[in-house]
Structures are given as C-alpha cells and as structure tokens.
Design an enzyme around this catalytic site. Sequence first.
Site, PDB file in Angstrom:
ATOM      1  N   TYR A 145       4.721 -22.018 -47.220  1.00  0.00           N
ATOM      2  CA  TYR A 145       3.741 -22.137 -47.879  1.00  0.00           C
ATOM      3  C   TYR A 145       2.654 -23.554 -48.011  1.00  0.00           C
ATOM      4  CZ  TYR A 145       5.553 -18.057 -49.995  1.00  0.00           C
ATOM      5  OH  TYR A 145       6.080 -16.966 -50.160  1.00  0.00           O
ATOM      6  N   HIS A 146       2.736 -23.896 -46.431  1.00  0.00           N
ATOM      7  CA  HIS A 146       1.729 -25.087 -46.222  1.00  0.00           C
ATOM      8  C   HIS A 146       0.495 -24.872 -45.168  1.00  0.00           C
ATOM      9  CE1 HIS A 146       5.556 -27.822 -46.862  1.00  0.00           C
ATOM     10  NE2 HIS A 146       4.959 -27.332 -47.787  1.00  0.00           N
ATOM     11  N   PRO A 147      -0.161 -23.644 -45.701  1.00  0.00           N
ATOM     12  CA  PRO A 147      -1.352 -23.485 -44.760  1.00  0.00           C
ATOM     13  C   PRO A 147      -2.384 -24.669 -44.655  1.00  0.00           C
ATOM     14  CG  PRO A 147      -1.336 -22.076 -46.604  1.00  0.00           C
ATOM     15  CD  PRO A 147      -0.116 -22.927 -46.676  1.00  0.00           C
TER      16      PRO A 147
ATOM     17  N   ASP B   3       0.405 -23.724 -40.101  1.00  0.00           N
ATOM     18  CA  ASP B   3       1.422 -23.522 -41.297  1.00  0.00           C
ATOM     19  C   ASP B   3       2.967 -24.206 -40.651  1.00  0.00           C
ATOM     20  OD1 ASP B   3       2.504 -23.130 -43.537  1.00  0.00           O
ATOM     21  OD2 ASP B   3       2.534 -20.812 -43.627  1.00  0.00           O
ATOM     22  N   HIS B   4       3.745 -24.407 -41.690  1.00  0.00           N
ATOM     23  CA  HIS B   4       5.103 -24.833 -41.520  1.00  0.00           C
ATOM     24  C   HIS B   4       5.815 -23.614 -41.553  1.00  0.00           C
ATOM     25  CE1 HIS B   4       4.245 -29.323 -42.426  1.00  0.00           C
ATOM     26  NE2 HIS B   4       4.056 -29.158 -41.280  1.00  0.00           N
TER      27      HIS B   4
END
Length: 461
Positions: free
Chosen positions: A376-378, A182-183
């Site tokens: 919210y980049h999983p 994630d980021h």
Amino acid sequence: MTIFLLFSKKAENQRGRYMSDDAFHGTDGPLSVEDRRHSSSLAKAFIEAGKELGYEEVDVNGGNQTGFTTPQVTMKDGQRFSSARAYLYDGKTRSNLFVLPKAFATKIITVKSNGKIKATGVEFNVFGMTRHIQARKEVIVSCGTVGSAKLLMLSGIGPKKHLQDLKIDIVKDLQVGHNLQDHIGNGITLLHKDNAVAPPHPLNFMAHLDFLFNGKGPYTSNNVEGMSFTASKYSENPNWPDIQIHFFGLSLTADYGIVIKPSIGISDEAWKQMSELCGVETALADVTLVRPKSRGRVSLRSSDPFTAPIIDPQYLSHPDDIKVFREGYKFAISISRTEAFQKQNITPVLTPCGNFEAETDEFWECHARYLPFTIYHPVGTCKMGPETDPDAVVDSRLRVYGVAGLRVIDASIMPTIVNGNTNAPTIMIAEKGASMILEDWSGIPTKSGDVITDAPAKTEL
C-alpha cells in the site's frame, strides 16, 4: 541539510530512542513517533541474526539505512497517531480550515480565457446533491495516488486519447495516471515457539485494560518485530538498498483467514494450501522490493465519477524485479538459519511451487509470482518533473503544467518511489507544499501555531 531532511524534521515529534539525534530527527513537530511498546523474543533474535550476518543495528531513518532495526511507529502513548490526529484534530478551531465530511469531489472547474486555462473551483457531491465551490486563490488536489489521477482525468486533464475515448472534454493533455509505482511484498512463513507473539484473545480483558489505561501490551503492537535493509548484487550502489525485510511476528494465517485473506486477495486455492498452518505459531519474513522498475497505470473505467478507476500496477513486469526478489528470498533464508534464529526454533516453511526444486532460482521466481501483495505504497501518477519531461504532470512547485491555480500535493507527485515506507515522505511533501503555497502567496497572514511558519524561501522539492 537537504530540503527533504529539513521538512521531515519539521513534521516529527521524536519521543523515542533517537530524541537526542537532532541531525536526523525533530522533536517539535506535530507527528508523534515512538518506540514500540510491546515486543517478543523474536525482535531481539532478529537483531542478533543481523549481527551474525555482519549487519549493524541502525537507525534506518538516519545516516545509514543498511542494517537491522526494531522499527519505530507513529504512535502516542501507545495509540496510533495518524496524520489526521497530528494536523487536523488540533486545527478544528482554525479560522482558515473547514472540513466538510461526506463530500465527494467529482470535478475541478476550469475556465479558458485568452488562450490560458485556470482552475477556479471544485464540483462535489454531498448527501446526493451536486454543489460547487469557488477558489479565491487556487485549488489543491490531495486525493492520493489513485484519487488525484482519477479527479484530474475526470476534469479533462490527462492523456488526450484516453479522455477522448470516454468522451471527456480535453482541458490539458498530460500523462496523468502513468508512472504508477508501488512496493510489493511476498514472504517466507517461519515456524516458531514464542506464543507471546500471538494476538490476544478477544476476551482477554486484561490486555484491553492494559492498552486503555497504560498504553501498553499487545494491542499497542503493529506486529512488525524487526526490519532490515540491504542492497542486492544487482544494486548499482552497495549503500543504496533495494531489498527490505519486514519481520512480522504473525503470518498470513494468523487470523484464520477472517481479515488478511480477503484484504490481500488470497485465492481459495492458495488458501487451501496455506490454511494447514492455522493455529500454528508462525512468523513472516516479508521480502519487499523497495526500488521496483515495473511501472503501471491508473485509468478511468468511465466518465462516471462514482465508478472505480482501473488500477493496473503491472507488478513484476520488469525482469530485474524478479532478479532482486530472488536475492531477497535468499537473504531471508540466511536470516532464518542463523544461530540466533535456531535458538528460537525458527524453521522456514517452503511450500512447493510448481515442479521446481526448492531454493533454486526457478523456485523463487515461481514463489514471487504466486502470491505477491501490495504494501500500500502507490506513488507517481502525477509525476513531478521539468517542462522538458514529456511524462511530467507538475513542476517543482507542484503546479499542474498548463493549468494556472492548480496544484497536486500528495504521493502521486513522486517521480520515483522512495526506497522505504512512504508515510513520512508523503507528510514531508505536504509540509513542503504548504510552505510553497505560503511563499507564493506572501500576502496571506499567518499566526503563531500554523503548521508552516519558517520555511526557507525559493527552495525546491
């Protein structure tokens, strides 16, 4: 042209300043992309600050990602244009599409015959009733990085020991749920004097009317005034950024803790310190790790499909991530001290952290660990890879290893997270996945207007 670029262009309907750049942008796709319709003086100052530091203004989705930009957004006529609007709304009249609202998938149905496993349908719950639907050709799982991993494991496709511990019958032993990436971001709050950035008052009816009738004004803004990418000294390639700055015109205290505080999990203790800035004009230089080395995991809490899974992101568990974070903070500080930012009376707020002296490496590490939050980049829990990779879940055509008739098509298949926002790459994966389905079932009739009609044969993702 790479396959990635081909399908990214296919999805895009570029309506902004890059319409003429057909090398990197498409204009005939379903997904509308526009320039932002509302910005403040901070956006211009951000670009000028980059130039002071030796960076060019670039198209971060073009040939060179390193630099500064005012970001584009997936928007049409001033309103958010989601993938649902792009792909589903116009598809409501298609004979090959039926959407069942309120349906909750609970299990992929599989059968074993002559030593081979095949997915044959899906079990789901709708309005409290359990129903089953049979697949004529194959089952496509697109539940997202968390949801796809959860559904596969509930169906017996996942790590053997984990499933045995939950008394779930083993269908296929695969490393589902591992490789979670994630980021994460953690920003530096900046004081400024531009009240044009502040969110409009709820009773400002002119702002509402400007949005509804003209597609303009503050309600069209996502508040990201600027964005930049750079490579830290730890990047093995100076042209491969590992740091992204989201320059928000608002900070975490902008809404007085009504939405932002609970949404990113700010503790009451931290909020007590931060709340002193409520009502003050503030911006946020959000430092984001775009090539993290830390890896987490999604696992089941129980065999009950209605129980939320365990999401353990393991943020900052790899020591290199802290090193890059430190460099990101230093980069953000250097931006804040440019002449362009000084003209805007921008001042960084360095909240004390522990007993460390401000701007030391120890201070920045404390800052990084104090309030990191997800962007919210999983991705990554159903990793794509060759059959020789023990961690791979799907092959290069997104088919689940060892289970015929089953594919995963979403962000969970990314082996390694992209070093930028994941929305467009995920849409690209969907476009490519749809193309491969049509290629593999070449007998399926298509009609003019289908999303995928001209993908090249026998290409790899």
